[in-house]
Design a protein around this motif. Structure first.
Motif, mmCIF file in Angstrom:
data_model
loop_
_atom_site.group_PDB
_atom_site.id
_atom_site.type_symbol
_atom_site.label_atom_id
_atom_site.label_comp_id
_atom_site.label_asym_id
_atom_site.label_seq_id
_atom_site.Cartn_x
_atom_site.Cartn_y
_atom_site.Cartn_z
ATOM 1 N N SER A 113 29.939 6.004 6.619
ATOM 2 C CA SER A 113 29.789 7.242 5.855
ATOM 3 C C SER A 113 29.091 6.950 4.534
ATOM 4 N N ASN B 25 22.280 10.297 9.226
ATOM 5 C CA ASN B 25 22.951 11.224 10.134
ATOM 6 C C ASN B 25 23.334 12.466 9.339
ATOM 7 N N LYS B 26 22.736 13.600 9.704
ATOM 8 C CA LYS B 26 22.905 14.812 8.925
ATOM 9 C C LYS B 26 23.778 15.838 9.635
ATOM 10 N N LYS B 27 24.441 16.632 8.827
ATOM 11 C CA LYS B 27 25.121 17.827 9.294
ATOM 12 C C LYS B 27 24.526 18.969 8.502
ATOM 13 N N GLU C 290 25.563 12.831 5.948
ATOM 14 C CA GLU C 290 26.977 12.471 5.913
ATOM 15 C C GLU C 290 27.224 10.990 6.139
#
Length: 319
Positions: free
Chosen positions: A175, A226-228, A233
């Protein structure tokens, strides 16, 4: 822990080591702190049974003929390093297995002395970190001293060590908040929460990108965001491996040149060329040239695949 892969062959780059729990602790180091820390580690020998005082040349830290300002910066760096307190996971415990309520705060350095007259800094790690630095058997990573001493910032130093600790896994996802804490620390010396880069954009711009540019020629690692939605994130770090190396799923930790790893299939009195079953052979120097940064993992892969050493561990054979 200092390592020379083979004392008789000068081609092997000296190594230093730390336990992964120390590497992955929440710790920020400035540029000069990182240099001092590296040189203190260089003075710890792999066969030591206890930590000893290490003597470092001032010139190795701030160059020849340092100015008064340089000495002041060195003093400040010593102060900062002395103040470091880490919430450190005990050896043998992983972050996944640890109870979030556990607490083990330790100092890193017990003593630092700057003697400008003799031109030396003398330092001693605390006995609380001894099990993270000497007599290491597993769950530790090796790093090249020359690489570390050429890095431009403390952030580069921290990210280099972190990548080394994860390298043998092939791929790891972390993270953003966890990665930030490992690189920048999470609390000051008074225990106050800190976050120098609350925006990921700034953390990426001022820490991640410059550090990876700094280590680009030293480590074969790729990273992706790594995207939200629009928010990043987590980060995935990938370590490209060659050939069968990619099949290794367990971490490659420790010196592969320890006698316990040797798997000879002929008697000491027999010359390697007399072992007619050995149909393939590969010199260690050739492996180092072929695989460069990943030659230790390459050796481990071959040992797991049935290859074995000659007596002085300079050539690998395969039946």
């Amino acid at each position: 822990m200092s390592f020379a892969m083979n004392d008789e062959l000068e081609l092997y780059t000296p190594k230093i080591a730390q336990h992964n729990n120390l590497i992955r602790s929440y710790m920020h180091l400035g540029g000069l702190e990182a240099r001092i820390f590296t040189l203190l580690l260089k003075g710890v020998k792999k066969d030591d049974t206890e930590l000893k005082k290490v003597e470092i040349k001032v010139s190795d830290i701030i160059g020849d003929n340092p100015s008064g300002k340089a000495y002041q910066l060195l003093k400040d760096a010593c102060d900062e390093l002395m103040s470091k307190r880490l919430d450190l996971l005990q050896v043998g415990i992983s972050k996944k297995a640890a109870n979030k309520n556990d607490y083990h705060k330790v100092g890193i350095v017990q003593e630092l002395q700057l003697d400008s007259g003799s031109g030396f800094v003398r330092g001693l790690f605390t006995d609380r970190v001894q099990s993270y630095l000497i007599q290491l058997k597993k769950d530790y990573a090796l790093a090249d001293i020359e690489h570390l001493m050429s890095l431009k910032s403390g952030y580069s130093h921290r990210i280099y060590w972190l990548m080394k600790s994860y390298q043998s896994l092939g791929e790891v996802k972390i993270s953003v908040e966890e990665f930030k804490k490992m690189v920048c620390g999470d609390k000051d010396e008074l225990g106050n929460q800190i976050d120098k880069y609350p925006r990921y954009y700034d953390f990426k711009k001022y820490v991640i990108l410059p550090a990876f540019e700094d280590i680009r020629e030293m480590l074969n690692v790729h990273w992706v965001e790594n995207k939200k939605g629009k928010k990043t994130e987590s980060l995935t770090f990938k370590f490209p491996q060659e050939g069968k190396i990619s099949k290794i799923t367990k971490p490659v930790q420790g010196s592969l040149f320890d006698k316990s790893n040797a798997k000879p299939k002929y008697k000491k009195s027999e010359a390697p060329k007399q072992n007619l079953r050995a149909t393939s052979k590969l010199k260690l120097v050739e492996l180092m040239e072929i695989h460069k940064e990943n030659y230790e993992a390459s050796i481990e892969a071959r040992l797991n695949d049935g290859w074995y050493w000659n007596d002085d561990q300079t050539i690998l054979y395969k039946d």
